[in-house]
Scaffold this active site. Sequence first.
Site, PDB file in Angstrom:
ATOM      1  N   ASN A  28       2.036   2.893   0.115  1.00 13.57           N
ATOM      2  CA  ASN A  28       2.736   2.034   1.070  1.00 13.57           C
ATOM      3  C   ASN A  28       3.890   2.764   1.753  1.00 13.57           C
ATOM      4  OD1 ASN A  28       1.003   0.012   0.343  1.00 13.57           O
ATOM      5  ND2 ASN A  28       2.480  -1.143  -0.867  1.00 13.57           N
ATOM      6  N   MET A  30       3.816   5.900   2.608  1.00 17.09           N
ATOM      7  CA  MET A  30       3.183   6.688   3.666  1.00 17.09           C
ATOM      8  C   MET A  30       2.803   5.814   4.849  1.00 17.09           C
ATOM      9  SD  MET A  30       3.454   9.643   2.473  1.00 17.09           S
ATOM     10  CE  MET A  30       2.585  10.451   3.825  1.00 17.09           C
ATOM     11  N   THR A  31       2.391   4.578   4.565  1.00 20.00           N
ATOM     12  CA  THR A  31       2.051   3.651   5.639  1.00 20.00           C
ATOM     13  C   THR A  31       3.266   3.380   6.522  1.00 20.00           C
ATOM     14  OG1 THR A  31       0.390   2.567   4.245  1.00 20.00           O
ATOM     15  CG2 THR A  31       1.159   1.358   6.177  1.00 20.00           C
ATOM     16  N   ASP A  67      -2.219   7.465   8.439  1.00 24.64           N
ATOM     17  CA  ASP A  67      -3.035   6.258   8.379  1.00 24.64           C
ATOM     18  C   ASP A  67      -4.283   6.504   7.538  1.00 24.64           C
ATOM     19  OD1 ASP A  67      -3.774   3.571   9.172  1.00 24.64           O
ATOM     20  OD2 ASP A  67      -5.287   4.503  10.462  1.00 24.64           O
ATOM     21  N   ASP A  70      -2.787   7.430   3.563  1.00 25.20           N
ATOM     22  CA  ASP A  70      -2.381   6.338   2.667  1.00 25.20           C
ATOM     23  C   ASP A  70      -3.584   5.655   2.038  1.00 25.20           C
ATOM     24  OD1 ASP A  70      -3.357   4.977   4.840  1.00 25.20           O
ATOM     25  OD2 ASP A  70      -1.548   3.805   5.220  1.00 25.20           O
ATOM     26  N   GLY A  71      -4.666   5.517   2.788  1.00 23.99           N
ATOM     27  CA  GLY A  71      -5.876   4.920   2.236  1.00 23.99           C
ATOM     28  C   GLY A  71      -6.492   5.775   1.148  1.00 23.99           C
ATOM     29  N   SER A  81      -4.262  -2.625  -2.858  1.00 23.11           N
ATOM     30  CA  SER A  81      -3.732  -3.961  -3.093  1.00 23.11           C
ATOM     31  C   SER A  81      -3.785  -4.775  -1.808  1.00 23.11           C
ATOM     32  CB  SER A  81      -2.277  -3.883  -3.576  1.00 23.11           C
ATOM     33  OG  SER A  81      -1.441  -3.343  -2.556  1.00 23.11           O
ATOM     34  N   ASP A  88      -0.903  -2.100   6.117  1.00 20.70           N
ATOM     35  CA  ASP A  88      -1.681  -1.150   6.904  1.00 20.70           C
ATOM     36  C   ASP A  88      -2.122  -1.771   8.220  1.00 20.70           C
ATOM     37  OD1 ASP A  88      -2.885   1.393   7.223  1.00 20.70           O
ATOM     38  OD2 ASP A  88      -4.831   0.510   6.767  1.00 20.70           O
ATOM     39  N   ASP A  92      -0.299  -1.053  11.898  1.00 18.00           N
ATOM     40  CA  ASP A  92      -1.153  -0.452  12.931  1.00 18.00           C
ATOM     41  C   ASP A  92      -0.891  -1.115  14.281  1.00 18.00           C
ATOM     42  OD1 ASP A  92      -2.351   1.401  11.331  1.00 18.00           O
ATOM     43  OD2 ASP A  92      -4.234   0.305  11.085  1.00 18.00           O
TER      44      ASP A  92
END
EC number: 2.7.8.-
Length: 219
Positions: A28, A30-31, A67, A70-71, A81, A88, A92
């Site tokens: 999160n 990094m998001t 993007d 993080d995934g 989660s 995310d 975006d």
Amino acid sequence: MFGRLRPYMAALWQAPARFLLARGVHPNVMTVLGTVGVVLGAVLFFPHGGIWFFWGVLFITVFVVTDMLDGTMARLGGKSSRLGAFLDSTLDRVADAAIFGTLAWVFIDIDRATALGALLCLAIGSLVPYARAKAEGMGVAANFGIAERSDRLVISLVATGFYGLGLFPLWVLTGALWLLTVLAAITVGQRIWAVVRQARAHPEWNARLDGQPQPYPHE
């Protein structure tokens, strides 16, 4: 189109993802970091025009890759989660608003067609994930379409960067934004049609409405 490369990109980011996870960095983070970087890149570089479009695109690209990162981190670290998915998807939209909104603002007094193209690209593009969310919230698969977010980002950023370098005339950037608007509209139409077909094929499904809030997944 470019969304099909996602599995390959995910494999590419496994090493840096493991590195960050080993140092206690949460996906999160990094998001949020990626979104902040994109917003800063758009609002600080693009308004200066000229070569600053190119530098802005380079700056944004560095943070856009988070993007994907993080995934990958969430999957490898078992940290997927509902909160992460919500952040995310929502952030975006913030990043898209910064990119296309700033382009619209910059070009409003330079070329109205370009400004309008950026504005429509933002507006119609935001309907793409919304249509998927509503469809999948009702049990209809809608994770398809001719132009997803990755397509819009890659094409618009490449056109903007090359325009900043003087390699593309303005009409190429304008045309790219209008083309992306049309492709986004087609994608929305494809997802709407998937729901229409479901309703026609299964009248009993069409009559059922439980009133529950629907999710808002990634593009």
